[in-house]
Design an enzyme around this catalytic site. Structure first.
Site, short mmCIF file in Angstrom:
data_model
loop_
_atom_site.label_atom_id
_atom_site.label_comp_id
_atom_site.label_asym_id
_atom_site.label_seq_id
_atom_site.Cartn_x
_atom_site.Cartn_y
_atom_site.Cartn_z
N ASN A 380 49.52 129.93 -3.51
CA ASN A 380 50.30 130.44 -2.38
C ASN A 380 49.99 131.91 -2.10
O ASN A 380 49.27 132.24 -1.16
CB ASN A 380 51.80 130.24 -2.64
N ASP A 381 50.50 132.79 -2.94
CA ASP A 381 50.35 134.22 -2.67
C ASP A 381 48.89 134.67 -2.63
O ASP A 381 48.54 135.57 -1.87
CB ASP A 381 51.11 135.02 -3.73
N VAL A 382 48.03 134.03 -3.43
CA VAL A 382 46.63 134.48 -3.51
C VAL A 382 45.81 134.07 -2.29
O VAL A 382 44.65 134.47 -2.17
CB VAL A 382 45.96 133.95 -4.80
N VAL A 383 46.41 133.28 -1.36
CA VAL A 383 45.72 132.91 -0.12
C VAL A 383 46.55 133.34 1.10
O VAL A 383 46.31 132.86 2.20
CB VAL A 383 45.43 131.40 -0.06
N ALA A 421 55.89 135.75 -4.98
CA ALA A 421 56.09 137.02 -4.29
C ALA A 421 57.33 136.96 -3.41
O ALA A 421 57.82 138.00 -2.96
CB ALA A 421 54.86 137.38 -3.47
#
Length: 454
Positions: A380-383, A421
């Site tokens: 999720n957060d890393v994309v 996040a």
């Protein structure tokens, strides 16, 4: 003779650590470093004649049995918790050895440098122990994974730190043992207060930092008891852990101070996680099967959702089916994906995914623009494009895998809920994105089954 033997043990540590840098040599490196540590322990016991060999063998056998059973039973998804617990045990061991040194000898008669290093080992080891088990609780779900902040947090932290410093100063100036125990007790509280305000998104950094602190505690203990093998081993762990911590902070575009003070998952950031009523494009398993079957290039982005679903073997099976059809498949690994450094690499290695297929952040972004389909599995957060496009976002500036550069993105996810996040992800609503809702393992199995119909 003993210093030369210790030097050989240290060489085994260093060579083993170097071999860990490659998946092909990591297993051998781990064994070599372990043998070096075993030799160092045996040498220390042999030359120091500390306790009788019956007690040593019995304790080593009991510890080895517990370690083997625990390591074989732990699920891959629970590896971060296990690493956190082992960091805690390392800190506790160093603190206990330092405490024993202060107990059997009169602290007032020790050299000043020995008093200082024993105090540091005691304090750092105690803080590492309590902080690591708070991290364990967060990763295990026993403690909330969100940043736990409270009014007056900074003042409380400063006061407690001053109490610990005062106790440490009293220990060094009076030579009495009681201030050492007070400093250690306060350090236990500091460890808890240090980790509680840190959110789940920063937990890989915290685990790495605690690993570094356990090494520093061991090195301090080595100075206190004049054991060069412990000094070298502790220094290696401490420096390697700190370098990894800095690299992970760089990968998140955050400073270590920001991580420690919980700015990443502040309450304000969590409130911003409003998904609103925007529409998404839902996909069926047939939609996804057609998309990947007719692609020339597929890029797979694994995340924590893949680990939770234990879907590493299923993704490997899907990749093999696609490769049999002539599709070029690769995996994009973000440095902080998962809940500990290297989490995704370990999972995929367990499924025999070739290391050459794993792309780092820079390689993945170069490939993304040339990719037909990106399959995001529980990440999720890393994309999240907000990290690149939205200066008001709490994760702005964090390097991401730019999957939105590809022609089509398929996100496999249980819901539209935000990641650790605590913010929404615009990728889910983009024109080129299809959402395939469900458990990663079941989703991959149905997609693979549907390939036979394409």
């Amino acid at each position: 003779m003993l210093p030369l033997l210790y030097l050989a043990c240290a060489a085994a540590f260093i060579i083993g650590l170097k071999m860990l840098s490659s998946p092909r040599t990591a297993r051998s490196g781990n064994i070599l470093a372990g043998l070096g540590m075993l030799a160092a322990v045996v040498l220390t016991l042999w030359y120091s004649d500390i306790v009788n060999w019956t007690a040593i063998v019995a304790a080593a056998a009991a510890g080895a049995a517990v370690g083997v059973v625990w390591a074989r039973m732990v699920a891959m998804t629970a590896m971060p918790q296990m690493v956190a617990a082992l960091n805690g045990f390392g800190g506790a061991a160093s603190a206990l050895v330092a405490a024993a040194e202060l107990t059997v000898r009169d602290p007032g008669l020790l050299r000043f440098d020995v008093q200082v290093t024993a105090l540091l080992a005691l304090v750092i080891g105690a803080a590492t122990f309590s902080g690591s088990f708070v991290a364990f609780g967060k990763l295990q779900g026993l403690v909330s994974g969100r940043a736990l902040v409270y009014r007056g947090q900074v003042v409380v932290s400063v006061v407690i730190t001053l109490v610990a410093a005062t106790a440490g100063l009293a220990a060094l100036t009076t030579g009495r043992v009681l201030p050492y125990w007070v400093a250690a007790g306060v350090a236990l509280v500091i460890g808890v207060l240090m980790v509680l305000p840190i959110g789940g998104a920063d937990m890989p950094v915290v685990v790495s930092l605690l690993n570094s602190l356990s090494g520093l505690a061991a090195a301090g203990t080595g100075f206190a008891i004049q054991n060069s093998a412990l000094i070298i081993g502790g220094a290696l762990v401490g420096s390697a852990g700190f370098i990894l911590t800095v690299q992970m902070c760089d990968a998140m575009n955050r400073s270590l101070l920001q991580v420690l003070f919980g700015a990443f998952t502040s309450p304000a950031a969590a409130v911003a996680a409003d998904t609103g009523d925007r529409a998404v494009k839902s996909a069926t398993r047939e939609d996804v099967a057609i998309a990947v079957a007719y692609a020339d290039r597929v890029l797979i982005v694994p995340g924590y959702g893949l680990a939770v679903a234990q879907a590493q073997h299923d993704v490997q099976k899907l990749a093999r089916e696609l490769e049999a059809r002539g599709v070029d498949v690769a995996y994009a690994i973000h440095p902080v994906a998962g809940r500990m450094p290297g989490h995704m690499n370990v999972l995929l290695a367990e499924a025999d995914v070739a290391y050459e297929k794993l792309l780092d952040l820079e390689e993945a972004n170069q490939r993304a623009t040339l990719t037909d389909v990106v399959l995001v599995l529980g990440a999720n957060d890393v994309v999240n494009p907000s990290a690149r496009d939205d200066p008001s976002s709490s994760i702005y500036g964090m390097p991401i895998i730019e999957v939105d550069r590809a022609k089509t993105v398929v996100v496999v996810k249980r819901s539209l809920a935000p990641g650790y996040a605590g913010i929404d992800n615009p990728l889910f609503y983009a024109d080129g994105t299809m959402m395939f809702f469900g458990d990663a393992k079941e989703a991959l199995q149905t997609i693979t089954d549907s390939l036979s119909l394409v």
